[in-house]
Write a protein that holds these residues in place. Structure first.
Motif, PDB file in Angstrom:
ATOM      1  N   MET A   1       0.831  -1.187   0.000  1.00 49.58           N
ATOM      2  CA  MET A   1       0.000   0.000   0.000  1.00 49.58           C
ATOM      3  C   MET A   1       0.873   1.246   0.000  1.00 49.58           C
ATOM      4  O   MET A   1       1.834   1.346   0.758  1.00 49.58           O
ATOM      5  N   LYS A   2       0.512   2.204  -0.853  1.00 49.00           N
ATOM      6  CA  LYS A   2       1.286   3.429  -0.959  1.00 49.00           C
ATOM      7  C   LYS A   2       0.486   4.684  -0.639  1.00 49.00           C
ATOM      8  O   LYS A   2       1.035   5.665  -0.137  1.00 49.00           O
ATOM      9  N   LYS A   3      -0.808   4.672  -0.950  1.00 51.94           N
ATOM     10  CA  LYS A   3      -1.598   5.896  -0.771  1.00 51.94           C
ATOM     11  C   LYS A   3      -2.991   5.569  -0.252  1.00 51.94           C
ATOM     12  O   LYS A   3      -3.642   4.641  -0.730  1.00 51.94           O
ATOM     13  N   ILE A   4      -3.446   6.353   0.734  1.00 51.12           N
ATOM     14  CA  ILE A   4      -4.809   6.198   1.247  1.00 51.12           C
ATOM     15  C   ILE A   4      -5.550   7.528   1.124  1.00 51.12           C
ATOM     16  O   ILE A   4      -4.929   8.590   1.076  1.00 51.12           O
ATOM     17  N   ALA A   5      -6.866   7.448   1.083  1.00 48.95           N
ATOM     18  CA  ALA A   5      -7.711   8.638   1.062  1.00 48.95           C
ATOM     19  C   ALA A   5      -8.571   8.644   2.307  1.00 48.95           C
ATOM     20  O   ALA A   5      -8.812   7.599   2.923  1.00 48.95           O
ATOM     21  N   ILE A   6      -9.053   9.820   2.681  1.00 48.65           N
ATOM     22  CA  ILE A   6      -9.901   9.945   3.860  1.00 48.65           C
ATOM     23  C   ILE A   6     -11.022  10.938   3.585  1.00 48.65           C
ATOM     24  O   ILE A   6     -10.799  11.964   2.929  1.00 48.65           O
ATOM     25  N   LEU A   7     -12.231  10.604   4.047  1.00 49.64           N
ATOM     26  CA  LEU A   7     -13.362  11.520   3.896  1.00 49.64           C
ATOM     27  C   LEU A   7     -14.257  11.454   5.118  1.00 49.64           C
ATOM     28  O   LEU A   7     -14.235  10.474   5.879  1.00 49.64           O
ATOM     29  N   THR A   8     -15.036  12.506   5.321  1.00 49.73           N
ATOM     30  CA  THR A   8     -16.064  12.538   6.360  1.00 49.73           C
ATOM     31  C   THR A   8     -17.413  12.654   5.673  1.00 49.73           C
ATOM     32  O   THR A   8     -17.562  13.383   4.700  1.00 49.73           O
ATOM     33  N   SER A   9     -18.392  11.914   6.200  1.00 46.34           N
ATOM     34  CA  SER A   9     -19.680  11.837   5.506  1.00 46.34           C
ATOM     35  C   SER A   9     -20.824  11.912   6.509  1.00 46.34           C
ATOM     36  O   SER A   9     -20.674  11.576   7.681  1.00 46.34           O
ATOM     37  N   GLY A  10     -21.985  12.374   6.037  1.00 49.96           N
ATOM     38  CA  GLY A  10     -23.157  12.469   6.896  1.00 49.96           C
ATOM     39  C   GLY A  10     -23.074  13.667   7.821  1.00 49.96           C
ATOM     40  O   GLY A  10     -22.414  14.659   7.529  1.00 49.96           O
ATOM     41  N   GLY A  11     -23.730  13.571   8.968  1.00 49.48           N
ATOM     42  CA  GLY A  11     -23.714  14.665   9.931  1.00 49.48           C
ATOM     43  C   GLY A  11     -22.343  14.840  10.557  1.00 49.48           C
ATOM     44  O   GLY A  11     -21.659  13.862  10.847  1.00 49.48           O
ATOM     45  N   ASP A  12     -21.931  16.105  10.763  1.00 54.48           N
ATOM     46  CA  ASP A  12     -20.647  16.346  11.405  1.00 54.48           C
ATOM     47  C   ASP A  12     -20.733  16.012  12.888  1.00 54.48           C
ATOM     48  O   ASP A  12     -21.804  15.991  13.483  1.00 54.48           O
ATOM     49  N   ALA A  13     -19.574  15.751  13.489  1.00 47.07           N
ATOM     50  CA  ALA A  13     -19.518  15.415  14.910  1.00 47.07           C
ATOM     51  C   ALA A  13     -18.205  15.929  15.488  1.00 47.07           C
ATOM     52  O   ALA A  13     -17.155  15.809  14.844  1.00 47.07           O
ATOM     53  N   PRO A  14     -18.235  16.507  16.694  1.00 47.80           N
ATOM     54  CA  PRO A  14     -16.998  16.961  17.326  1.00 47.80           C
ATOM     55  C   PRO A  14     -16.030  15.785  17.499  1.00 47.80           C
ATOM     56  O   PRO A  14     -16.431  14.710  17.949  1.00 47.80           O
ATOM     57  N   GLY A  15     -14.796  15.978  17.114  1.00 41.60           N
ATOM     58  CA  GLY A  15     -13.813  14.904  17.183  1.00 41.60           C
ATOM     59  C   GLY A  15     -13.435  14.362  15.816  1.00 41.60           C
ATOM     60  O   GLY A  15     -12.436  13.643  15.666  1.00 41.60           O
ATOM     61  N   MET A  16     -14.224  14.705  14.791  1.00 44.04           N
ATOM     62  CA  MET A  16     -13.877  14.262  13.440  1.00 44.04           C
ATOM     63  C   MET A  16     -12.499  14.787  13.033  1.00 44.04           C
ATOM     64  O   MET A  16     -11.700  14.070  12.412  1.00 44.04           O
ATOM     65  N   ASN A  17     -12.203  16.032  13.392  1.00 41.69           N
ATOM     66  CA  ASN A  17     -10.903  16.598  13.024  1.00 41.69           C
ATOM     67  C   ASN A  17      -9.760  15.877  13.734  1.00 41.69           C
ATOM     68  O   ASN A  17      -8.687  15.683  13.159  1.00 41.69           O
ATOM     69  N   ALA A  18      -9.995  15.483  14.973  1.00 44.36           N
ATOM     70  CA  ALA A  18      -8.979  14.728  15.703  1.00 44.36           C
ATOM     71  C   ALA A  18      -8.724  13.379  15.026  1.00 44.36           C
ATOM     72  O   ALA A  18      -7.583  12.900  14.961  1.00 44.36           O
ATOM     73  N   ALA A  19      -9.795  12.769  14.507  1.00 45.45           N
ATOM     74  CA  ALA A  19      -9.652  11.490  13.803  1.00 45.45           C
ATOM     75  C   ALA A  19      -8.898  11.679  12.489  1.00 45.45           C
ATOM     76  O   ALA A  19      -8.027  10.870  12.128  1.00 45.45           O
ATOM     77  N   ILE A  20      -9.247  12.744  11.749  1.00 43.37           N
ATOM     78  CA  ILE A  20      -8.536  13.048  10.496  1.00 43.37           C
ATOM     79  C   ILE A  20      -7.050  13.216  10.774  1.00 43.37           C
ATOM     80  O   ILE A  20      -6.193  12.654  10.078  1.00 43.37           O
ATOM     81  N   ARG A  21      -6.740  13.993  11.801  1.00 43.10           N
ATOM     82  CA  ARG A  21      -5.345  14.254  12.175  1.00 43.10           C
ATOM     83  C   ARG A  21      -4.604  12.953  12.484  1.00 43.10           C
ATOM     84  O   ARG A  21      -3.467  12.736  12.030  1.00 43.10           O
ATOM     85  N   ALA A  22      -5.242  12.068  13.245  1.00 42.66           N
ATOM     86  CA  ALA A  22      -4.601  10.807  13.617  1.00 42.66           C
ATOM     87  C   ALA A  22      -4.350   9.913  12.407  1.00 42.66           C
ATOM     88  O   ALA A  22      -3.288   9.302  12.277  1.00 42.66           O
ATOM     89  N   VAL A  23      -5.338   9.843  11.513  1.00 41.55           N
ATOM     90  CA  VAL A  23      -5.174   9.022  10.313  1.00 41.55           C
ATOM     91  C   VAL A  23      -4.034   9.558   9.453  1.00 41.55           C
ATOM     92  O   VAL A  23      -3.153   8.798   9.021  1.00 41.55           O
ATOM     93  N   VAL A  24      -4.041  10.857   9.212  1.00 41.23           N
ATOM     94  CA  VAL A  24      -3.025  11.467   8.350  1.00 41.23           C
ATOM     95  C   VAL A  24      -1.636  11.275   8.917  1.00 41.23           C
ATOM     96  O   VAL A  24      -0.717  10.814   8.224  1.00 41.23           O
ATOM     97  N   ARG A  25      -1.448  11.594  10.181  1.00 42.40           N
ATOM     98  CA  ARG A  25      -0.103  11.553  10.751  1.00 42.40           C
ATOM     99  C   ARG A  25       0.392  10.126  10.990  1.00 42.40           C
ATOM    100  O   ARG A  25       1.582   9.858  10.841  1.00 42.40           O
ATOM    101  N   THR A  26      -0.520   9.209  11.313  1.00 41.49           N
ATOM    102  CA  THR A  26      -0.116   7.802  11.441  1.00 41.49           C
ATOM    103  C   THR A  26       0.301   7.245  10.086  1.00 41.49           C
ATOM    104  O   THR A  26       1.304   6.532   9.967  1.00 41.49           O
TER     105      THR A  26
END
Length: 319
Positions: A1-26
């Motif tokens: 695996m070389k590249k992954i994508a990430i998206l948020t869908s449906g209703g927003d929820a507090p903490g989504m940005n923290a999850a995005i950050r963790a996925v990207v940096r990991t």
């Protein structure tokens, strides 16, 4: 695996940005490239993809909402549209997709996986309505927002010796109402799972008045709804001034709680680990404070859970 994508869908929820950050940096830590998808599945089919690096997620862990933005996408129910999305990901060299959202978002991920796209789902919804996991990202923050609002309503309710009916979000799940009812000391909590009797509610309120209660607090889940009509009925039957408050979308906003920031970070990191293990069509959850992954079909097939014990406690200590 070389590249992954990430998206948020449906209703927003507090903490989504923290999850995005963790996925990207990991992912970057493990040498992967990361692509962000704006506006959920709608943005995916429109090709709204952009490269992400460490700075893309700087200073977002404390922010509510989602920097990737989100949108409903009814067109994604069409197989031809999903095929176009899968082809677009392949054209951009994307090997896997991380989806943050609720059950509808997970269904989209499930259907994409059947087209050969490796998918992982993170539970991002204030409703806490995904049965496979104890908690969803955003629930704790929304709960604390409800509690803050109800505490303020209580001040004016007691001053005027009123009944206050507070309607909270949660779709057809009563967790927000139940947890807030216990935390706020509500005299009566109404959830879709248990239902209620209007006349019984009025009797509880009248009995409370007789023993010296100067106000009454009722928590109502939106899955039953009708706060204003219920308030009129209660006032007519009890003779006590009754007011309804619908907290609405303030429950979705605000800086995420420490619990949601940590939960989102743990789940985001786990999502990348699962992908690196070669797994696909999985969802991430938490049980007994342990982060785990589960087959998405199994997770979506689970029946609705409801904390009967907590509801029983709420009834016992509300009188």
């Amino acid at each position: 695996m070389k590249k992954i994508a990430i998206l948020t869908s449906g209703g927003d929820a507090p903490g989504m940005n923290a999850a995005i950050r963790a996925v990207v940096r990991t992912a970057l830590h493990h040498g992967l490239e990361v692509v962000g998808v704006q506006r959920g599945y709608a943005g995916l089919i429109n090709g709204e993809l952009f490269e992400m690096d460490r700075s893309s997620v700087s200073d977002i862990i404390h922010r509510g909402g989602t920097i990737l933005r989100t949108a409903r996408c009814l067109e994604f129910k069409q197989e031809e549209v999903r095929k176009e999305a899968a082809e677009l990901l392949a054209q951009n060299g994307v090997d896997a997709l991380v989806v943050i959202g609720g059950d509808g978002s997970f269904m989209g991920a499930k259907l994409l996986s059947k087209l050969g796209v490796k998918t992982i789902g993170l539970p991002g919804t204030i409703d806490n309505d995904l049965s496979y996991t104890d908690y969803t990202i955003g629930f704790d923050t929304a709960l604390n927002t409800v509690i803050e609002g109800v505490d303020k309503i209580r001040d004016t309710s007691s001053s005027h010796e009123r009944v206050s009916i507070v309607e909270v979000m949660g779709r057809n799940c009563g967790d927000l109402a139940l947890y807030a009812g216990v935390a706020c000391g509500a005299e009566y909590t109404i959830t879709p799972e248990k239902g209620f009797d209007k006349d019984e509610l009025c009797e509880v309120i009248k009995e409370g008045k007789e023993v010296g209660k100067i106000h009454n607090l009722v928590l109502l889940a939106e899955g039953i709804g009708g706060a204003y009509d219920l308030a009129k009925y209660v006032e007519a039957q009890t003779g006590i001034e009754t007011r309804a408050t619908i907290l609405g979308h303030i429950q979705r906003g605000g800086s995420p709680s420490a619990f949601d920031r940590v939960l989102a970070s743990r789940m985001g990191s786990k999502a990348v680990e699962v992908l690196l293990e070669g797994k696909t069509s999985r969802v991430i959850g938490i049980k007994e404070n342990q982060i785990f992954d589960q087959d998405i079909d199994e997770a979506l097939a689970l029946g609705r859970k409801f904390d009967e014990k907590l509801f029983s406690i709420s009834e016992e200590i509300s009188k």
